[in-house]
Design a protein around this motif. Structure first.
Motif, PDB file in Angstrom:
ATOM      1  N   GLY A 109     -12.118  12.961   7.398  1.00 13.24           N
ATOM      2  CA  GLY A 109     -10.732  13.258   7.060  1.00 13.24           C
ATOM      3  C   GLY A 109      -9.903  12.081   6.609  1.00 13.24           C
ATOM      4  N   MET A 110      -9.835  11.019   7.390  1.00 16.08           N
ATOM      5  CA  MET A 110      -8.982   9.888   7.036  1.00 16.08           C
ATOM      6  C   MET A 110      -9.532   9.141   5.819  1.00 16.08           C
ATOM      7  SD  MET A 110      -6.388  10.290   8.849  1.00 16.08           S
ATOM      8  CE  MET A 110      -5.516   8.918   8.111  1.00 16.08           C
ATOM      9  N   ALA A 111     -10.842   9.144   5.626  1.00 18.41           N
ATOM     10  CA  ALA A 111     -11.415   8.518   4.430  1.00 18.41           C
ATOM     11  C   ALA A 111     -11.003   9.309   3.180  1.00 18.41           C
ATOM     12  CB  ALA A 111     -12.932   8.448   4.539  1.00 18.41           C
ATOM     13  N   ILE A 112     -10.989  10.626   3.281  1.00 13.89           N
ATOM     14  CA  ILE A 112     -10.539  11.469   2.168  1.00 13.89           C
ATOM     15  C   ILE A 112      -9.073  11.198   1.880  1.00 13.89           C
ATOM     16  CG2 ILE A 112     -10.042  13.869   1.506  1.00 13.89           C
ATOM     17  CD1 ILE A 112     -12.631  14.629   3.059  1.00 13.89           C
ATOM     18  N   ILE A 113      -8.266  11.157   2.935  1.00 14.98           N
ATOM     19  CA  ILE A 113      -6.832  10.898   2.777  1.00 14.98           C
ATOM     20  C   ILE A 113      -6.613   9.533   2.122  1.00 14.98           C
ATOM     21  CG2 ILE A 113      -4.702  10.434   4.067  1.00 14.98           C
ATOM     22  CD1 ILE A 113      -5.782  12.640   6.077  1.00 14.98           C
ATOM     23  N   ALA A 114      -7.321   8.517   2.583  1.00 15.04           N
ATOM     24  CA  ALA A 114      -7.183   7.171   2.018  1.00 15.04           C
ATOM     25  C   ALA A 114      -7.589   7.144   0.546  1.00 15.04           C
ATOM     26  CB  ALA A 114      -8.010   6.175   2.821  1.00 15.04           C
ATOM     27  N   ASP A 115      -8.648   7.850   0.187  1.00 16.86           N
ATOM     28  CA  ASP A 115      -9.121   7.858  -1.198  1.00 16.86           C
ATOM     29  C   ASP A 115      -8.172   8.584  -2.145  1.00 16.86           C
ATOM     30  OD1 ASP A 115     -11.372   6.388  -0.608  1.00 16.86           O
ATOM     31  OD2 ASP A 115     -12.726   8.107  -0.585  1.00 16.86           O
ATOM     32  N   LEU A 116      -7.550   9.655  -1.692  1.00 18.05           N
ATOM     33  CA  LEU A 116      -6.710  10.471  -2.573  1.00 18.05           C
ATOM     34  C   LEU A 116      -5.249  10.046  -2.599  1.00 18.05           C
ATOM     35  CD1 LEU A 116      -8.117  14.054  -1.909  1.00 18.05           C
ATOM     36  CD2 LEU A 116      -8.573  12.535  -3.852  1.00 18.05           C
ATOM     37  N   SER A 117      -4.848   9.181  -1.687  1.00 16.90           N
ATOM     38  CA  SER A 117      -3.443   8.795  -1.561  1.00 16.90           C
ATOM     39  C   SER A 117      -3.164   7.441  -2.202  1.00 16.90           C
ATOM     40  CB  SER A 117      -3.052   8.715  -0.084  1.00 16.90           C
ATOM     41  OG  SER A 117      -3.272   9.939   0.547  1.00 16.90           O
ATOM     42  N   GLU A 118      -1.954   7.308  -2.714  1.00 23.85           N
ATOM     43  CA  GLU A 118      -1.477   6.004  -3.174  1.00 23.85           C
ATOM     44  C   GLU A 118      -1.241   5.114  -1.962  1.00 23.85           C
ATOM     45  OE1 GLU A 118      -0.402   4.760  -6.399  1.00 23.85           O
ATOM     46  OE2 GLU A 118      -1.720   6.372  -7.051  1.00 23.85           O
ATOM     47  N   ASP A 119      -0.774   5.741  -0.878  1.00 23.88           N
ATOM     48  CA  ASP A 119      -0.421   5.020   0.335  1.00 23.88           C
ATOM     49  C   ASP A 119      -0.506   5.993   1.499  1.00 23.88           C
ATOM     50  OD1 ASP A 119       0.641   2.953   1.977  1.00 23.88           O
ATOM     51  OD2 ASP A 119       2.665   3.757   1.737  1.00 23.88           O
ATOM     52  N   TRP A 120      -0.885   5.507   2.652  1.00 26.56           N
ATOM     53  CA  TRP A 120      -0.860   6.331   3.860  1.00 26.56           C
ATOM     54  C   TRP A 120      -0.632   5.395   5.036  1.00 26.56           C
ATOM     55  CZ3 TRP A 120      -3.983   6.117   8.182  1.00 26.56           C
ATOM     56  CH2 TRP A 120      -5.115   5.314   8.086  1.00 26.56           C
ATOM     57  N   GLY A 121      -0.190   5.980   6.137  1.00 25.56           N
ATOM     58  CA  GLY A 121       0.036   5.147   7.304  1.00 25.56           C
ATOM     59  C   GLY A 121       0.495   5.950   8.503  1.00 25.56           C
TER      60      GLY A 121
END
Length: 148
Positions: A109-121
């Motif tokens: 999940g978080m790897a997908i979010i990191a790959d598809l997002s400009e920024d996350w946190g």
């Protein structure tokens, strides 16, 4: 279409099963992107929609798996950027797992979010009671740009 406008859509969650929560989030996202003209309601097949749908679903499912579920889900438009925020009560901070730590039951999940997002946190609540996990996607010209 006014691409400079800013608005919010808040989904309040009250002890619902996660499939109900993810459905409500997807419906709100669909409405929001349709209103902006970035997807056709009868055929939502844009890369921006696909990326936003996947990121929103992953954030909600993570809150369900690692906390007591989300307390609130927010979709925030700033011009052409979409920020998806999910509040939960768990103290832990999510982070992408190494490839070797992913398996049949999860860890992607978080790897997908990191790959598809400009920024996350993560923003920890002031009283230390929970957190907000967010992801920002750039939805320019109807297409999400994938971070390199």
């Amino acid at each position: 279409m006014d691409s400079a406008r800013s608005d919010r859509c808040t989904i309040r969650v009250e002890s619902a099963p996660y499939d109900t929560i993810t459905h409500a989030t997807r419906e709100a996202l669909n409405r929001s992107m349709t209103e902006r003209g970035w997807i056709n309601a009868s055929r939502p097949d844009s890369p921006a929609y696909d990326s936003a749908l996947l990121v929103a679903t992953e954030l909600v499912v993570n809150a369900c798996r690692h906390a007591d579920g989300p307390e609130e889900v927010r979709l925030i438009w700033e011009g052409t950027d979409l920020t998806i925020e999910v509040d939960d009560t768990a103290p832990g901070r999510p982070c992408p797992r190494a490839v070797a730590e992913r398996g049949e039951t999860g860890g992607f999940g978080m790897a997908i979010i990191a790959d598809l997002s400009e920024d996350w946190g993560v923003r920890v609540a002031p009283e230390g009671r929970g957190k907000t996990v967010y992801a920002r996607l750039a939805c320019r010209e109807g297409r999400a740009t994938v971070a390199a």
